[in-house]
Design a protein around this motif. Structure first.
Motif, PDB file in Angstrom:
ATOM      1  N   SER A 261       0.549  -1.299  -0.102  1.00  0.00           N
ATOM      2  CA  SER A 261       0.027  -0.157  -0.160  1.00  0.00           C
ATOM      3  C   SER A 261       0.396   1.636   0.469  1.00  0.00           C
ATOM      4  CB  SER A 261      -1.024   0.155   1.518  1.00  0.00           C
ATOM      5  OG  SER A 261       0.014   0.345   2.142  1.00  0.00           O
ATOM      6  N   LEU A 262       2.303   1.349   0.199  1.00  0.00           N
ATOM      7  CA  LEU A 262       3.358   2.831   0.312  1.00  0.00           C
ATOM      8  C   LEU A 262       3.508   2.705  -1.221  1.00  0.00           C
ATOM      9  CD1 LEU A 262       4.914   1.788   3.329  1.00  0.00           C
ATOM     10  CD2 LEU A 262       2.497   3.807   3.035  1.00  0.00           C
ATOM     11  N   ASN A 263       3.081   2.226  -1.848  1.00  0.00           N
ATOM     12  CA  ASN A 263       3.867   2.224  -3.875  1.00  0.00           C
ATOM     13  C   ASN A 263       4.688   1.231  -3.864  1.00  0.00           C
ATOM     14  OD1 ASN A 263       1.505   2.651  -4.844  1.00  0.00           O
ATOM     15  ND2 ASN A 263       1.621   4.919  -4.205  1.00  0.00           N
ATOM     16  N   ASP A 264       5.113   0.253  -2.524  1.00  0.00           N
ATOM     17  CA  ASP A 264       6.672  -0.393  -3.479  1.00  0.00           C
ATOM     18  C   ASP A 264       6.135  -1.649  -4.008  1.00  0.00           C
ATOM     19  OD1 ASP A 264       8.066   1.172  -1.590  1.00  0.00           O
ATOM     20  OD2 ASP A 264       7.520  -0.041   0.299  1.00  0.00           O
ATOM     21  N   ARG A 265       6.887  -1.915  -4.989  1.00  0.00           N
ATOM     22  CA  ARG A 265       7.214  -2.601  -5.956  1.00  0.00           C
ATOM     23  C   ARG A 265       8.534  -3.658  -5.361  1.00  0.00           C
ATOM     24  NH1 ARG A 265       4.090  -1.018 -10.982  1.00  0.00           N
ATOM     25  NH2 ARG A 265       5.384   0.609 -10.763  1.00  0.00           N
ATOM     26  N   THR A 266       8.012  -5.246  -5.267  1.00  0.00           N
ATOM     27  CA  THR A 266       9.197  -5.758  -5.474  1.00  0.00           C
ATOM     28  C   THR A 266       9.419  -6.753  -6.354  1.00  0.00           C
ATOM     29  OG1 THR A 266       9.810  -5.293  -3.071  1.00  0.00           O
ATOM     30  CG2 THR A 266      10.934  -7.155  -4.411  1.00  0.00           C
ATOM     31  N   LEU A 267       9.328  -7.203  -7.577  1.00  0.00           N
ATOM     32  CA  LEU A 267       9.723  -8.279  -8.339  1.00  0.00           C
ATOM     33  C   LEU A 267      10.188  -9.548  -8.062  1.00  0.00           C
ATOM     34  CD1 LEU A 267       9.040  -9.178 -11.647  1.00  0.00           C
ATOM     35  CD2 LEU A 267      11.311  -8.061 -12.073  1.00  0.00           C
ATOM     36  N   TRP A 268      10.353 -10.168  -7.647  1.00  0.00           N
ATOM     37  CA  TRP A 268      10.820 -11.444  -7.578  1.00  0.00           C
ATOM     38  C   TRP A 268      10.889 -13.263  -8.166  1.00  0.00           C
ATOM     39  CZ3 TRP A 268       7.671 -16.109  -7.427  1.00  0.00           C
ATOM     40  CH2 TRP A 268       6.468 -15.653  -7.150  1.00  0.00           C
ATOM     41  N   ALA A 269      12.086 -14.006  -8.094  1.00  0.00           N
ATOM     42  CA  ALA A 269      12.185 -14.426  -9.593  1.00  0.00           C
ATOM     43  C   ALA A 269      12.363 -16.505  -8.248  1.00  0.00           C
ATOM     44  CB  ALA A 269      12.498 -14.471 -10.797  1.00  0.00           C
TER      45      ALA A 269
END
Length: 92
Positions: free
Chosen positions: A65-73
């Motif tokens: 909700s804080l606009n953090d976006r973490t891509l994971w693989a």
């Protein structure tokens, strides 16, 4: 380096080439690659990111909700064909 490590490093290298700071972590059964995704990533950048993570066994995006976006693989490590695969109670 095992094949899983080579695949994970290749993903991290491609994401780094796109300008992302990546983190690679080894776990007993898999290797993870993570990168923070900016809010202003272009459609072309997203296509390149998706192409890079398509080499993984699993991938996704965690958004807060804080606009953090973490891509994971995740790249799974190979399971040994013989030996202590399931522990002492699973050996034949």
């Amino acid at each position: 380096m095992p094949a899983s490590g080579v695949r994970a490093e290749a993903i991290a290298t491609r994401l780094s080439a796109l300008g992302f700071l990546t983190r690679v972590e080894e776990h007993p059964r898999h290797t993870t690659v993570e990168a923070e995704m900016p809010d202003d990533a272009s459609a072309e950048t997203w296509r390149e990111v998706l192409d890079a993570v398509s080499a993984a066994d699993q991938f996704g995006l965690v958004a807060t909700s804080l606009n953090d976006r973490t891509l994971w693989a995740v790249v799974r490590k190979a399971v040994p064909a013989t030996g202590d695969v399931g522990g002492p109670s699973h050996q034949q």
